[in-house]
Design a protein around this motif. Sequence first.
Motif, short mmCIF file in Angstrom:
data_model
loop_
_atom_site.label_atom_id
_atom_site.label_comp_id
_atom_site.label_asym_id
_atom_site.label_seq_id
_atom_site.Cartn_x
_atom_site.Cartn_y
_atom_site.Cartn_z
N ALA A 326 0.85 -1.26 0.22
CA ALA A 326 -0.17 -0.06 -0.12
C ALA A 326 0.73 1.39 -0.01
O ALA A 326 1.88 1.69 0.33
N GLU A 327 -0.20 2.31 -0.65
CA GLU A 327 0.49 3.78 -0.65
C GLU A 327 0.20 4.13 -0.17
O GLU A 327 -1.62 4.68 -0.14
N THR A 328 1.36 5.30 0.51
CA THR A 328 -0.21 6.62 1.52
C THR A 328 -1.10 7.04 0.18
O THR A 328 -0.59 7.95 -1.36
N ALA A 329 -2.27 7.23 1.01
CA ALA A 329 -3.68 7.86 0.05
C ALA A 329 -3.99 7.90 0.80
O ALA A 329 -4.89 7.50 2.05
N GLY A 330 -5.84 9.20 0.20
CA GLY A 330 -6.86 9.20 1.26
C GLY A 330 -6.72 9.93 2.83
O GLY A 330 -6.92 9.26 3.48
N GLY A 331 -5.67 10.18 3.21
CA GLY A 331 -4.92 10.85 4.15
C GLY A 331 -4.35 9.75 5.36
O GLY A 331 -4.07 9.82 6.48
N VAL A 332 -4.36 8.62 4.61
CA VAL A 332 -3.75 7.27 5.92
C VAL A 332 -2.27 7.38 4.76
O VAL A 332 -1.79 6.97 3.80
N THR A 333 -1.54 7.76 6.16
CA THR A 333 0.47 6.88 6.42
C THR A 333 0.32 5.31 5.92
O THR A 333 -0.22 4.49 6.35
N ALA A 334 1.78 4.69 4.70
CA ALA A 334 1.35 3.88 4.38
C ALA A 334 2.53 3.39 5.20
O ALA A 334 3.59 4.42 6.04
N TYR A 335 2.96 1.93 5.61
CA TYR A 335 3.69 1.13 6.22
C TYR A 335 5.17 1.42 5.79
O TYR A 335 5.72 2.10 6.70
N ARG A 336 5.58 1.37 4.23
CA ARG A 336 6.71 2.11 3.71
C ARG A 336 7.24 3.15 4.16
O ARG A 336 8.37 3.59 3.82
#
Length: 343
Positions: A326-336
């Motif tokens: 997953a990549e950061t999107a919709g205001g939610v931070t990704a694990y990476r």
Amino acid sequence: MSGLTDVPGVLVGHHERLGGGWATGTTVVLVPGSATGAVDQRGGAPGTRDTNLLEPENLVQRVNAICLSGGSAYGLAAADGVMRWLAERNLGFRVGPEPYEVVPIVPSAVLFDLPRGAWGNRPDASFGYAACEAATSGQVAQGVAQGVAQGVAQGTVGAGAGAAVGSLKGGIGTASEVVDGFTVGALAAVNASGQAVDFTTGRPFAADHEVGGEFGVRWPDRSAEVPPITTDLNTTIGVVAVDAALSKAECRRLAVAAQDGLARSVRPSHTMFDGDTVFALATGARELPEESGSFGSPQRAGALDKLCSAAARVFARAMVHGLLAAETAGGVTAYRDVWPEAF
């Protein structure tokens, strides 16, 4: 990389919209040759369509597709597009003498991602139709699709476009394994209320299920803090499939076992704010072993048990893939972006 489409006869397509007030999508698992279907649902907030027909005592034995979508209950409309795509190809439960007299069987489930985009931006029938087109892109889609699916995109795609797991971005993940010559595959849209990572170390709870370095990361060993997201309303949905010939009751055992893989990956799982739903498909390409003339064959039960154990493992691996891809999107931070050193 292994995935759900390693099971012969199973195709996967995504359609999503990101940006401009959008963060949602639809994933379709297409079985143009049909498959025996079953479902297992946990948690207190399910959103589903046509799941009752999968009960062993009911008439319909085989399904044509599974539709997984964002948009909460609104997103169930995506299945209308899947039905239209199948009907155009005369694929479905036959109800009359003419080839076109069919009713496509498309059990569906949705996850809650409404806070990720502007209100009103959610999947409709066009998303389901586009996902079917994507599943068969480059293949002959007349009657029964021909050819081999060219892999499954993971991460912020399809039903995983607006997904979140705990405080982190979720997404689509997939995995497979071979057990006694049978292929068992899973696909998960990772969108759980619980956490998938030990924040004191940065290690996913199901990291120990990794096979052959498949996750492609160097696990970090440091703590991190991530701001909580704005809602606890979630739901993980997915599919497990096998190329064995199973009854609907046996197929449901596969779905039940896959939920164990979800529980290994997320803490807590199956909460009142999750409607965790896992479908199971059995394409029927190969028979399970069975003693001749034996009723309730122990050999058959043992073979089924091995498939169920594999279903739990592959679903747990799919959950980790969905988190990592997953990549950061919709205001939610990704694990990476929290542990970039892992990549």
